[in-house]
Scaffold this active site. Structure first.
Site, PDB file in Angstrom:
ATOM      1  N   TYR A  32     -13.415 -49.405 -13.272  1.00 37.27           N
ATOM      2  CA  TYR A  32     -14.411 -48.303 -13.971  1.00 37.27           C
ATOM      3  C   TYR A  32     -15.821 -48.976 -13.926  1.00 37.27           C
ATOM      4  O   TYR A  32     -15.952 -50.107 -14.138  1.00 37.27           O
ATOM      5  CB  TYR A  32     -13.869 -48.107 -15.272  1.00 37.27           C
ATOM      6  CG  TYR A  32     -14.751 -47.039 -15.954  1.00 37.27           C
ATOM      7  CD1 TYR A  32     -14.657 -45.828 -15.464  1.00 37.27           C
ATOM      8  CD2 TYR A  32     -15.512 -47.480 -17.017  1.00 37.27           C
ATOM      9  CE1 TYR A  32     -15.524 -44.856 -16.104  1.00 37.27           C
ATOM     10  CE2 TYR A  32     -16.292 -46.427 -17.852  1.00 37.27           C
ATOM     11  CZ  TYR A  32     -16.382 -45.225 -17.331  1.00 37.27           C
ATOM     12  OH  TYR A  32     -17.316 -44.378 -18.099  1.00 37.27           O
TER      13      TYR A  32
ATOM     14  N   ASP B  88      -5.734 -51.572 -18.034  1.00 34.01           N
ATOM     15  CA  ASP B  88      -6.483 -50.568 -18.244  1.00 34.01           C
ATOM     16  C   ASP B  88      -5.472 -49.497 -17.739  1.00 34.01           C
ATOM     17  O   ASP B  88      -5.399 -49.243 -16.560  1.00 34.01           O
ATOM     18  CB  ASP B  88      -7.878 -50.283 -17.589  1.00 34.01           C
ATOM     19  CG  ASP B  88      -8.459 -48.922 -18.150  1.00 34.01           C
ATOM     20  OD1 ASP B  88      -7.779 -48.205 -18.148  1.00 34.01           O
ATOM     21  OD2 ASP B  88      -9.915 -48.961 -17.938  1.00 34.01           O
TER      22      ASP B  88
HETATM   23  C1  LIG Z   1     -13.736 -43.718 -18.779  1.00 28.98           C
HETATM   24  C2  LIG Z   1     -13.213 -44.909 -18.418  1.00 28.98           C
HETATM   25  C3  LIG Z   1     -13.580 -46.050 -19.241  1.00 28.98           C
HETATM   26  C4  LIG Z   1     -14.460 -46.241 -20.480  1.00 28.98           C
HETATM   27  O1  LIG Z   1     -13.976 -45.262 -21.612  1.00 28.98           O
HETATM   28  P1  LIG Z   1     -15.200 -44.481 -22.601  1.00 28.98           P
HETATM   29  O2  LIG Z   1     -13.964 -43.771 -23.434  1.00 28.98           O
HETATM   30  O3  LIG Z   1     -15.842 -43.714 -21.469  1.00 28.98           O
HETATM   31  O4  LIG Z   1     -15.811 -45.617 -23.283  1.00 28.98           O
HETATM   32  C5  LIG Z   1     -12.627 -47.348 -19.155  1.00 28.98           C
HETATM   33  N1  LIG Z   1     -11.652 -47.369 -17.964  1.00 28.98           N
HETATM   34  C6  LIG Z   1     -11.455 -46.037 -17.243  1.00 28.98           C
HETATM   35  C7  LIG Z   1     -10.374 -46.065 -16.429  1.00 28.98           C
HETATM   36  C8  LIG Z   1     -12.070 -44.922 -17.556  1.00 28.98           C
HETATM   37  O5  LIG Z   1     -11.752 -43.852 -16.683  1.00 28.98           O
END
Ligand SMILES: *Cc1c(COP(=O)(O)O)cnc(C)c1O
Length: 379
Positions: A98, A170
């Site tokens: 991301y 993540d």
């Molecule tokens: C959107 C996203 C983030 C960041 O999250 P926010 O809620 O926008 O701060 C991190 N990792 C992935 C894979 C995302 O899609």
């Protein structure tokens, strides 16, 4: 308790005051004390809030963890993880991630003396080759955004355990409905709860889930000390979102599969990135570590460039051209100019994020309408 029950009941109790079935929105910053320190575990809402606590318990339950922490955004959650480190420490991160995570690592934390190695994580030996005495954390995102690469969490966990490193995953794209990284050996699961967890494009929120009490204590300390918590109203919305996560994800997966196949057979399409295809380079790992392939798809049309990709996303009528993903409504995005604009062109093209790439977050509408929309937009 099975997953489809956990989303509704996991970690939840009826409200002790009146038996409310949904946790009330405790819109309060502070709590009355009978004598200094005499309280029921809640003294100030940065530290604890009952609505946030209910959400954090739910998150822990659905990810098969023990401790959940909710933050004001996904990036605030990642920020808390990196604050476990000290100047001189090194992080091995996937290079296909991301854009905002890349920006946080390189533009904020590099200035604090933390070193990041952005590498391909297609095989665990490559990850192991970057480990040295300063390495403290491995950062994995799978499926990756927007190229839909799959990283073998179990094999990376072998490296992290051998060298006593933290492994953070993540899990935003997969959600615990499809993938539970703690079960595969990860130490920390991170979510942008803005996406599938909330599921209705009506909040911005982040989450961390861990099993180990010592890591949890450090993260709770950072959450309170740095203060990037989410409010009770958003906690309530996320909790409500989680209650339908399993049925939403089921439909995201069905619609995603139908659209991926439609695109693959389309004469004007050059390439479709979706881990459910047998010829996807990591299909076998996806099949092994995920319970389905999700609703995120990227594609490139034949002979297209920046301009023609923009035209397609502008032509879409049911798919909304927007940042973000994971809501009930279908969204389309152009990573090179939107989500990944913060990554330098030569860096992003190395991982396949070319100017012609279009990313879809397939929603839970009727799939016939979605396909008809793509048909008229691609032309
Ligand atoms: C959107 C996203 C983030 C960041 O999250 P926010 O809620 O926008 O701060 C991190 N990792 C992935 C894979 C995302 O899609």
């Amino acid at each position: 308790m099975k997953f489809n029950t956990k989303t509704i009941h996991g970690g939840q109790e009826h409200d002790p005051a009146y038996g409310a079935v949904m946790p009330p929105i405790y819109q309060t910053s502070t709590y009355a004390q009978t004598t200094p320190g005499g309280h029921n575990g809640f003294e100030y809402s940065r530290t604890h809030n009952p609505t946030r606590k209910a959400l954090e318990n739910s998150l822990a339950s659905i990810e098969n963890g023990k401790f959940g922490l909710a933050f004001g955004s996904g990036l605030a959650a990642i920020d808390a993880v990196i604050k476990l480190l000290k100047p001189g420490d090194e992080v091995i991160s996937t290079n296909d991630l991301y854009g905002g995570t890349y920006r946080l690592f390189t533009k904020i934390f590099e200035d604090f003396g933390i070193k990041f190695h952005f590498i391909g994580m297609g095989n665990a030996d490559n990850v192991a080759s970057y480990v040295n005495e300063n390495t403290k954390l491995i950062w994995v995102e799978t499926p990756t955004n927007p190229m839909m690469n799959i990283i073998d969490i179990k094999s990376i966990a072998v490296v992290s355990k051998k060298h006593n490193l933290l492994l953070a995953v993540d899990n935003t794209f997969a959600t615990p409905y499809l993938q539970r990284p703690l079960d595969l050996g990860a130490d920390i699961v991170m979510h942008s709860a803005t996406k599938y967890i909330g599921g209705h494009s009506d909040l911005v929120m982040g989450a961390l889930i861990v099993k180990d009490e010592e890591i949890a204590e450090k993260l709770y300390f950072i959450q309170n000390a740095s203060g990037a918590v989410c409010g009770p109203q958003d906690s309530f919305l996320a909790l409500r979102g989680i209650k339908t996560l399993h049925i939403r994800m089921q439909r995201h997966c069905e619609n995603g599969a139908a659209i991926a196949k439609y695109l693959k057979n389309h004469p004007k399409i050059e390439k479709v990135y979706w881990p459910g295809f047998g010829d996807h380079p990591n299909h076998d790992i996806a099949k092994e570590q995920m319970d389905g392939f999700g609703g995120m798809i990227s594609f490139v049309t034949k002979g297209s460039n920046y301009g023609s990709a923009i035209k397609i996303v502008e032509n879409l009528k049911i798919f909304t051209l927007a940042e973000s993903l994971g809501g009930v409504e279908s969204l389309a995005g152009h990573p090179a100019s939107m989500t990944h604009a913060s990554i330098p062109k030569e860096e992003r093209e190395k991982t396949g994020v070319v100017d012609a790439l279009i990313r879809l977050s397939v929603g839970i509408e009727d799939v016939d309408d979605l396909i008809a929309d793509l048909e008229q937009a691609i032309g």
